[in-house]
Design an enzyme around this catalytic site. Structure first.
Site, PDB file in Angstrom:
ATOM      1  CG  PHE A 271       8.033  -2.300  46.365  1.00 19.90           C
ATOM      2  CD1 PHE A 271       8.900  -3.305  46.023  1.00 19.90           C
ATOM      3  CD2 PHE A 271       7.623  -1.969  47.695  1.00 19.90           C
ATOM      4  CE1 PHE A 271       9.656  -4.058  47.039  1.00 19.90           C
ATOM      5  CE2 PHE A 271       8.364  -2.862  48.675  1.00 19.90           C
ATOM      6  CZ  PHE A 271       9.253  -3.782  48.492  1.00 19.90           C
ATOM      7  CE  LYS A 272       7.160  -7.142  49.075  1.00 17.91           C
ATOM      8  NZ  LYS A 272       6.705  -5.875  50.033  1.00 17.91           N
ATOM      9  CG  ASP A 273       2.680  -5.382  40.885  1.00 25.97           C
ATOM     10  OD1 ASP A 273       2.467  -6.683  41.298  1.00 25.97           O
ATOM     11  OD2 ASP A 273       1.744  -4.515  41.087  1.00 25.97           O
TER      12      ASP A 273
END
Ligand code: PLP
Length: 466
Positions: free
Chosen positions: A114-116
């Site tokens: 999810f960091k993207d």
């Protein structure tokens, strides 16, 4: 209405606009930036988001926070570019796994976690602002695995920025490491520290507290404490909740939690008016947050290496933001609590604890339970999930919501990012998506350093172009 300003959770730093808060990261008093008020969305504005493209929801949710540092048109362009490299057209699809439970797949970005979502956007905002000002910056960050690869992927090749990512040597998965060490562009650097994630985080904090080094290198932070990251993650709470019937129906979220960034984004969405029935903190065996919510005592234990390494931390930085609101935005109280983190921890007043419990539920998931959940979710729904995701599902099943309230459990990483755990759980070896298949062939570039501030600073100075 004047633009939103960002104030420090410790009350002793001057307030900033959006761009300054983003570039500064950590406030000079050691606090974290939070908006001075919460923009409110009417029910009609929320219901109007349902079914729209992710990019459109992102624009509407984030615009009230960014002031006039970017024109609407420019900001829209950055959003479009940020998500164009995602492998799924809807960016974060919902998948039903039980009668009232859904997975929100947040792993379709370039580094499979999810960091993207936040990093792809803020890299573009950083580059634009620095270029406009004729400035450069050195981004220094610590990662328990997924932040680092997301940052390096997002910033690689950007002219105005050097990136140094500290990670705990030997404590990230092989895929996570390779995603950091195989990036070819010379402006990004993977730094392996002989220590754990909290050591890496402490080194980054120490570099920021070293005023001379900070100014000389023009340090900037993109850790999950960066307000712009929190904001970008708020968007998918709106997209998921409106898809499931909000604002006419309440929705519960279960979030595998480490540094408290992702779940705090949900808190922001709630403050803006999104009807979130509960925000569930799901921790692995490193359960400081579950213990804190349960008994009001924030006590640091040793970090124990787990199957879900991206949550292997004890000092949970963004929790400070929730504390700030829970104690009535009293920066002095927050400052004195945080001063005691270094000596083992602090106790939370009963009124503050009551408010935290009002906002958050919590649960933890052991190692055997994590494996069992990967296995049973596969059998019952056909879905193969990563160990972090399994932690969130397990805790969500345990703390079942009221009837009629759907629960959204975050699927925070692709299972192929953690193949050993998945294989151990259900004898299936998850395949990497085709676009990443060559990662095992690429040469690795890595800088190894001892767990020592001077050594890390020297390594950065030697490699920096600033
Ligand atoms: C970063 C991460 C988490 C924890 O998120 P926080 O914002 O640090 O609470 C959970 N799962 C995965 C896969 C992650 O990369």
């Amino acid at each position: 209405m004047p633009d939103i300003k960002y104030i420090s959770t410790r009350g002793k730093a001057r307030s900033r606009g959006f761009v300054e808060a983003m570039l500064t990261g950590l406030a000079e008093d050691g606090g974290l930036f939070v908006p001075d008020r919460w923009p409110q969305f009417e029910k009609s504005e929320i219901s109007d988001l349902a079914g729209r493209r992710y990019e459109e929801i992102a624009e509407r949710v984030m615009l009230p926070f960014i002031g006039d540092d970017f024109s609407v048109c420019e900001f829209r362009g950055h959003i479009e570019a940020a998500y164009s490299g995602f492998a799924h057209d809807v960016r974060c699809p919902l998948v039903q796994i039980d009668s009232d439970m859904f997975l929100l797949e947040l792993f379709h970005g370039p580094t499979l976690a999810f960091k993207d979502f936040a990093m792809q956007l803020i890299a573009r905002l950083f580059q634009t602002v620095l270029e406009r000002r004729g400035r450069r910056a050195t981004i220094v960050g610590a990662t328990s695995g997924d932040t680092g690869s997301a940052a390096m992927e997002a910033f690689r090749g950007m002219q105005s920025v050097d990136v140094f990512i500290l990670f705990p040597d030997g404590r990230v998965s092989e895929i996570q490491r390779r995603q950091m060490t195989t990036v070819a562009e010379g402006n990004v650097h993977a730094v392996a520290v002989a220590g754990d994630f909290d050591d890496c985080q402490a080194l980054v904090k120490a570099m920021f507290n070293d005023a001379e080094f900070r100014n000389r290198m023009k340090l900037a932070a993109i850790n999950s404490i960066n307000w712009a990251r929190v904001l970008a993650q708020t968007v998918y709470y709106f997209s998921a909740a409106t898809a499931l019937g909000a604002p006419w129906r309440n929705v519960r979220f279960s979030i595998p939690t480490g540094n408290f960034g992702d779940i705090y984004s949900g808190y922001v969405a709630r403050k803006m008016g999104l009807p979130i029935e509960a925000l569930v903190i799901a921790t692995n065996q490193n359960d400081i947050l579950h213990r804190t919510i349960s008994n009001g005592s924030y006590r640091i234990h040793e970090v124990r290496k787990s199957l879900s390494p991206s949550m292997d931390i004890q000092v949970s930085s963004n929790f400070e933001r929730a504390l700030f609101d829970a104690c009535g935005r009293d920066g002095d109280s927050v400052g004195s609590m945080m001063a005691r983190v270094g000596t083992g921890g602090f106790d939370i007043d009963s009124s503050v604890l009551a408010e935290l419990r009002n906002q958050f539920l919590s649960g933890s998931c052991s190692e055997p339970e994590t494996l069992a959940e990967i296995g049973s979710t596969k059998v019952s729904s056909g879905q193969l999930v990563c160990p972090h995701t399994a932690v969130g599902i397990k805790v969500a099943r345990e703390l079942k919501g009221p009837p009629g309230i759907p629960t959204v459990a975050f699927s925070t990483a692709h299972p192929a990012k953690f193949p050993d755990a998945v294989e151990q759980a259900c004898d299936i070896s998850p395949d990497l998506p085709q676009r990443m298949a060559d990662i095992h062939q690429l040469p690795e570039r890595i800088c190894r350093v001892p767990n020592n501030l001077e050594a890390v600073q020297r390594a950065i100075l030697e490699r920096s172009s600033n």
